[in-house]
Design an enzyme around this catalytic site. Structure first.
Site, PDB file in Angstrom:
ATOM      1  N   SER A  79       3.913   3.858  -6.873  1.00  0.00           N
ATOM      2  CA  SER A  79       4.495   4.460  -8.071  1.00  0.00           C
ATOM      3  C   SER A  79       4.640   3.445  -9.200  1.00  0.00           C
ATOM      4  O   SER A  79       4.745   2.236  -8.978  1.00  0.00           O
ATOM      5  CB  SER A  79       5.853   5.075  -7.741  1.00  0.00           C
ATOM      6  OG  SER A  79       6.732   4.046  -7.369  1.00  0.00           O
TER       7      SER A  79
ATOM      8  N   GLU B 119       5.591  12.736 -13.421  1.00  0.00           N
ATOM      9  CA  GLU B 119       4.816  12.858 -12.181  1.00  0.00           C
ATOM     10  C   GLU B 119       5.707  13.475 -11.099  1.00  0.00           C
ATOM     11  O   GLU B 119       6.832  13.018 -10.880  1.00  0.00           O
ATOM     12  CB  GLU B 119       4.308  11.491 -11.708  1.00  0.00           C
ATOM     13  CG  GLU B 119       3.379  11.637 -10.501  1.00  0.00           C
ATOM     14  CD  GLU B 119       2.885  10.301  -9.928  1.00  0.00           C
ATOM     15  OE1 GLU B 119       3.706   9.396  -9.748  1.00  0.00           O
ATOM     16  OE2 GLU B 119       1.679  10.204  -9.644  1.00  0.00           O
TER      17      GLU B 119
ATOM     18  N   CYS C 182      -3.096  10.654  -6.391  1.00  0.00           N
ATOM     19  CA  CYS C 182      -2.694  10.130  -7.691  1.00  0.00           C
ATOM     20  C   CYS C 182      -3.470  10.816  -8.796  1.00  0.00           C
ATOM     21  O   CYS C 182      -3.028  10.909  -9.929  1.00  0.00           O
ATOM     22  CB  CYS C 182      -2.922   8.634  -7.735  1.00  0.00           C
ATOM     23  SG  CYS C 182      -4.546   8.192  -7.150  1.00  0.00           S
TER      24      CYS C 182
ATOM     25  N   LYS D 161       2.276  -5.368   3.200  1.00  0.00           N
ATOM     26  CA  LYS D 161       3.424  -4.482   3.429  1.00  0.00           C
ATOM     27  C   LYS D 161       2.905  -3.041   3.332  1.00  0.00           C
ATOM     28  O   LYS D 161       2.667  -2.514   2.245  1.00  0.00           O
ATOM     29  CB  LYS D 161       4.490  -4.800   2.371  1.00  0.00           C
ATOM     30  CG  LYS D 161       5.417  -3.698   1.944  1.00  0.00           C
ATOM     31  CD  LYS D 161       6.347  -3.230   3.018  1.00  0.00           C
ATOM     32  CE  LYS D 161       7.089  -1.978   2.584  1.00  0.00           C
ATOM     33  NZ  LYS D 161       6.550  -0.761   3.157  1.00  0.00           N
TER      34      LYS D 161
ATOM     35  N   GLU E  93      -2.415  -0.064  -9.363  1.00  0.00           N
ATOM     36  CA  GLU E  93      -2.799   1.298  -9.734  1.00  0.00           C
ATOM     37  C   GLU E  93      -1.598   2.166  -9.437  1.00  0.00           C
ATOM     38  O   GLU E  93      -1.093   2.161  -8.304  1.00  0.00           O
ATOM     39  CB  GLU E  93      -4.022   1.748  -8.942  1.00  0.00           C
ATOM     40  CG  GLU E  93      -5.282   0.925  -9.239  1.00  0.00           C
ATOM     41  CD  GLU E  93      -5.694   0.932 -10.703  1.00  0.00           C
ATOM     42  OE1 GLU E  93      -5.401   1.909 -11.421  1.00  0.00           O
ATOM     43  OE2 GLU E  93      -6.286  -0.065 -11.161  1.00  0.00           O
TER      44      GLU E  93
ATOM     45  N   SER F 198       0.817  -1.225   0.000  1.00  0.00           N
ATOM     46  CA  SER F 198       0.000   0.000   0.000  1.00  0.00           C
ATOM     47  C   SER F 198       0.851   1.275   0.000  1.00  0.00           C
ATOM     48  O   SER F 198       1.963   1.287   0.507  1.00  0.00           O
ATOM     49  CB  SER F 198      -0.967  -0.025   1.186  1.00  0.00           C
ATOM     50  OG  SER F 198      -0.294  -0.217   2.398  1.00  0.00           O
TER      51      SER F 198
HETATM   52  P1  NAD Z   1       5.893   3.930  -3.725  1.00  0.00           P
HETATM   53  O1  NAD Z   1       5.902   3.180  -4.999  1.00  0.00           O
HETATM   54  O2  NAD Z   1       7.129   4.632  -3.327  1.00  0.00           O
HETATM   55  O3  NAD Z   1       5.532   2.968  -2.528  1.00  0.00           O
HETATM   56  C1  NAD Z   1       4.358   2.173  -2.539  1.00  0.00           C
HETATM   57  C2  NAD Z   1       4.594   0.988  -1.641  1.00  0.00           C
HETATM   58  O4  NAD Z   1       5.562   0.132  -2.273  1.00  0.00           O
HETATM   59  C3  NAD Z   1       5.172   1.320  -0.264  1.00  0.00           C
HETATM   60  O5  NAD Z   1       4.575   0.494   0.708  1.00  0.00           O
HETATM   61  C4  NAD Z   1       6.638   0.980  -0.431  1.00  0.00           C
HETATM   62  O6  NAD Z   1       7.278   0.674   0.771  1.00  0.00           O
HETATM   63  C5  NAD Z   1       6.524  -0.253  -1.316  1.00  0.00           C
HETATM   64  N1  NAD Z   1       7.746  -0.651  -2.023  1.00  0.00           N
HETATM   65  C6  NAD Z   1       8.733   0.128  -2.500  1.00  0.00           C
HETATM   66  N2  NAD Z   1       9.658  -0.647  -3.122  1.00  0.00           N
HETATM   67  C7  NAD Z   1       9.224  -1.932  -3.040  1.00  0.00           C
HETATM   68  C8  NAD Z   1       9.714  -3.187  -3.489  1.00  0.00           C
HETATM   69  N3  NAD Z   1      10.853  -3.285  -4.170  1.00  0.00           N
HETATM   70  N4  NAD Z   1       9.005  -4.291  -3.213  1.00  0.00           N
HETATM   71  C9  NAD Z   1       7.843  -4.212  -2.539  1.00  0.00           C
HETATM   72  N5  NAD Z   1       7.321  -3.055  -2.093  1.00  0.00           N
HETATM   73  C10 NAD Z   1       8.005  -1.924  -2.342  1.00  0.00           C
HETATM   74  O7  NAD Z   1       4.645   4.942  -3.771  1.00  0.00           O
HETATM   75  P2  NAD Z   1       4.179   5.997  -2.661  1.00  0.00           P
HETATM   76  O8  NAD Z   1       5.178   7.117  -2.621  1.00  0.00           O
HETATM   77  O9  NAD Z   1       3.816   5.346  -1.381  1.00  0.00           O
HETATM   78  O10 NAD Z   1       2.825   6.519  -3.295  1.00  0.00           O
HETATM   79  C11 NAD Z   1       2.801   7.498  -4.282  1.00  0.00           C
HETATM   80  C12 NAD Z   1       2.554   6.899  -5.655  1.00  0.00           C
HETATM   81  O11 NAD Z   1       1.365   6.134  -5.622  1.00  0.00           O
HETATM   82  C13 NAD Z   1       2.336   7.951  -6.724  1.00  0.00           C
HETATM   83  O12 NAD Z   1       3.002   7.564  -7.901  1.00  0.00           O
HETATM   84  C14 NAD Z   1       0.824   7.922  -6.924  1.00  0.00           C
HETATM   85  O13 NAD Z   1       0.394   8.396  -8.177  1.00  0.00           O
HETATM   86  C15 NAD Z   1       0.531   6.480  -6.708  1.00  0.00           C
HETATM   87  N6  NAD Z   1      -0.870   6.256  -6.347  1.00  0.00           N
HETATM   88  C16 NAD Z   1      -1.709   5.769  -7.310  1.00  0.00           C
HETATM   89  C17 NAD Z   1      -3.053   5.568  -7.031  1.00  0.00           C
HETATM   90  C18 NAD Z   1      -3.987   5.044  -8.088  1.00  0.00           C
HETATM   91  O14 NAD Z   1      -5.099   4.647  -7.761  1.00  0.00           O
HETATM   92  N7  NAD Z   1      -3.581   5.037  -9.350  1.00  0.00           N
HETATM   93  C19 NAD Z   1      -3.530   5.859  -5.761  1.00  0.00           C
HETATM   94  C20 NAD Z   1      -2.650   6.322  -4.790  1.00  0.00           C
HETATM   95  C21 NAD Z   1      -1.319   6.521  -5.101  1.00  0.00           C
END
Ligand code: NAD
Length: 542
Positions: free
Chosen positions: A266, A425, A327, A212, A293, A187
């Site tokens: 992301s 972004e 997002c 996670k 997403e 998440s």
């Molecule tokens: P992020 O990708 O940095 O992190 C998301 C999750 O992935 C976190 O829990 C992080 O710890 C985990 N993570 C990171 N590396 C990993 C790996 N190698 N293996 C497993 N898990 C890993 O994103 P964020 O900064 O938390 O959120 C922002 C992003 O989310 C933006 O790009 C936003 O656009 C997107 N977002 C999209 C939607 C949608 O519905 N499209 C909704 C909310 C957020």
């Protein structure tokens, strides 16, 4: 055994409370904010219902006041990751065999607990831990979380009633099996409701999860986990393991039993998960379902027939609410030259009136961005624009991370429609505007369609309804959630199913049948009443 065929009725969306000064909800919220700011809690891992404290720890701090520690949390090591997978697998049979109405009742009870007893606990945790003001928190962790929980029970009942026809001499049935294995849920920080749904959607359909959570949303996510347990979620159905994404992800993806990934975050992280799964495909019992997403570069396209005030208000709210960390947030806008002066004046007026600061002060429209790395990343984009000859910063541009991670809502005007901040972004309070000649409408719409790799949300503004319709058609694949005369944020469960395509994800529309269907693997069962007793077919017999 209750063998009634049951349908959950279409629920109502949770009403948004107003939090006016002196209202009962405001008084309770203020009390809870004070309570949570006066304590530092411990956040353990929860695996198979057991709280686990490891030797590796971290801290949860307020983004708007980073010297204030809200919680100490424990990080998973390889040992706990293995235990979480084992626990999810051990709980799988009992949970998937349980009547789906019992599973649904746990979702519905969680919704009731959030709506009542824990409303302000969840609001305060989201406000303090993720720097959301009370309105942004209420629409996320209260209303959207409840809607996801209730609508998923309803949508599941619609899926379960889908059955094939039975023809002569046969009975056909469809059994909606959960996936064979566990689901890895990952998440993001920005919506507590998403963290809830990433787990509860597969759980509703009979799956178990290894969760996670994002480190920067641990406070609200931990309370969420406790509410699910209080609502009756059996041990091991969701296993909560904070820690390093890279460490946890690497190990989970090596499991033979990985049946799916439910991800929001992301594009970069989702791509790396997908690539790792692809490289290890022969390991898995089934093809893992990959539902993600991801990011966006959401647009607001203004037609010359629009009202400048409508455009400016919706652009401001769409771009800067929750500091642009939705997002769906607007991050690029196309304005016709004929309207530019009036749109600009309106935007600058709003910028001068909207205040920024601590979430505890309700007069603040803007709060802090989530953490230092996010602050530095956003400021780097702003510096880039400051130093470029192709852009002017007409509002904001300054950041201060001495107390909290505050960045002024920043508006960049560029002469280059492919400027870096029109394409990438940023995930912060930065809006880039391209002013187009009124005679260049068609080619500018095409630019809007092709400038960025994403396809999440977008809006067109036009009083000319025929023009709005034509733009909707031309931008067909530019956004999975498309708005006419509204900001492209604030999708509501059951009303505007949410998700985008292109680089924005698999577009499985969270909070509806499209998403829930991904968490089942149907088995078709045919029973023949009078089996064949003669190998020859009729045409072979004289
Ligand atoms: P992020 O990708 O940095 O992190 C998301 C999750 O992935 C976190 O829990 C992080 O710890 C985990 N993570 C990171 N590396 C990993 C790996 N190698 N293996 C497993 N898990 C890993 O994103 P964020 O900064 O938390 O959120 C922002 C992003 O989310 C933006 O790009 C936003 O656009 C997107 N977002 C999209 C939607 C949608 O519905 N499209 C909704 C909310 C957020």
């Amino acid at each position: 055994m209750n063998n009634a065929i049951y349908n959950f009725p279409l629920p109502q969306n949770e009403p948004i409370l107003e939090y006016k000064t002196g209202s009962p909800e405001r008084i309770l919220l203020e009390k809870e904010l004070l309570r949570q700011t006066s304590e530092t809690i411990e956040i353990p891992l929860i695996i198979g219902g057991i709280e686990i404290r490891t030797l590796q720890t971290g801290e949860v701090r307020m983004p708007h006041n980073h010297s204030h520690v809200l919680a100490k949390y424990y990080k998973a090591t390889e040992k706990e990751v293995s235990e979480a997978i084992d626990s999810a697998m051990a709980a799988h049979k009992t949970w998937s065999d349980l009547s789906w109405t019992v599973r649904a009742s746990i979702l519905l009870k969680s919704a009731e607990l959030i709506s009542g007893k824990y409303r302000q606990v969840m609001n305060a945790a989201t406000m303090l831990g993720q720097s959301k003001n009370m309105f942004q928190s209420e629409i996320d962790v209260v209303c959207e979380t409840i809607d996801f929980l209730k609508f998923n029970a309803y949508f599941a009942s619609r899926i379960y009633e889908m059955q094939p026809r039975s023809a002569f001499n046969q009975l056909n049935k469809m059994e909606f099996r959960p996936l064979e294995g566990f689901v890895f849920t990952v998440s993001p920080f920005n919506f507590t409701s998403i963290a809830s749904n990433l787990n509860m959607a597969p759980v509703m359909m009979g799956n178990t999860t290894v969760w996670k959570p994002a480190t920067t949303s641990l406070l609200s996510n931990y309370y969420l986990m406790k509410i699910f347990r209080e609502a009756g979620l059996p041990d091991g159905v969701i296993n909560f393991i904070p820690g390093s994404g890279a460490l946890i992800g690497k190990q989970v993806l090596q499991s033979h039993d990985l049946a799916g990934i439910h991800f929001t975050g992301s594009n970069k992280t989702f791509n790396s998960l997908w690539q790792d799964v692809a490289l290890q495909l022969p390991r898995y019992k089934s093809y893992p379902r990959l539902i993600g997403e991801t990011g966006g570069k959401n647009f607001l396209f203004v037609h010359p027939s629009s009202s400048a005030t409508e455009v400016a208000v919706n652009a401001y709210r769409g771009a800067f609410e929750y500091q642009g960390q939705k997002c769906s947030a607007v991050s690029r806008m196309y304005v016709p030259a004929s309207l530019w002066t009036s749109v600009k004046d309106e935007l600058l007026r709003i910028c001068s009136e909207a205040l920024m600061g601590d979430v505890m002060d309700p007069s603040n429209f803007i709060n802090a961005v989530i953490d230092e790395s996010s602050f530095d990343n956003i400021m780097e984009f702003i510096k880039y624009a400051e130093n470029s000859e192709e852009s002017d910063i007409i509002a904001g541009g300054r950041g201060d991370k001495s107390t909290g991670y505050f960045i002024e809502p920043t508006i960049i005007v560029t002469s280059n429609p492919s400027f870096r901040t029109m394409e990438e972004e940023i995930f912060g309070p930065v809006l880039t505007i391209f002013v187009y000649g009124d005679d260049k409408l068609q080619e500018t719409i095409e630019l809007c369609n092709t400038t960025s790799p994403y396809g999440l949300t977008g809006a067109v503004f036009a009083h000319d309804r025929v023009a709005a319709s034509a733009m909707c058609e031309q931008l067909r694949y530019a956004a999975g959630n498309f708005y006419i005369n509204d900001k492209p944020t604030g999708a509501i469960v059951g009303l505007q199913p949410f998700g985008g395509s292109r680089a924005s994800g698999t577009n499985d529309k969270a909070g509806g049948e499209f998403n829930l269907i991904r968490w089942i693997s149907p088995r078709t069962i045919k029973e023949t009443f009078l089996p064949a007793t003669e190998f020859r077919y009729p045409y072979m017999i004289d």
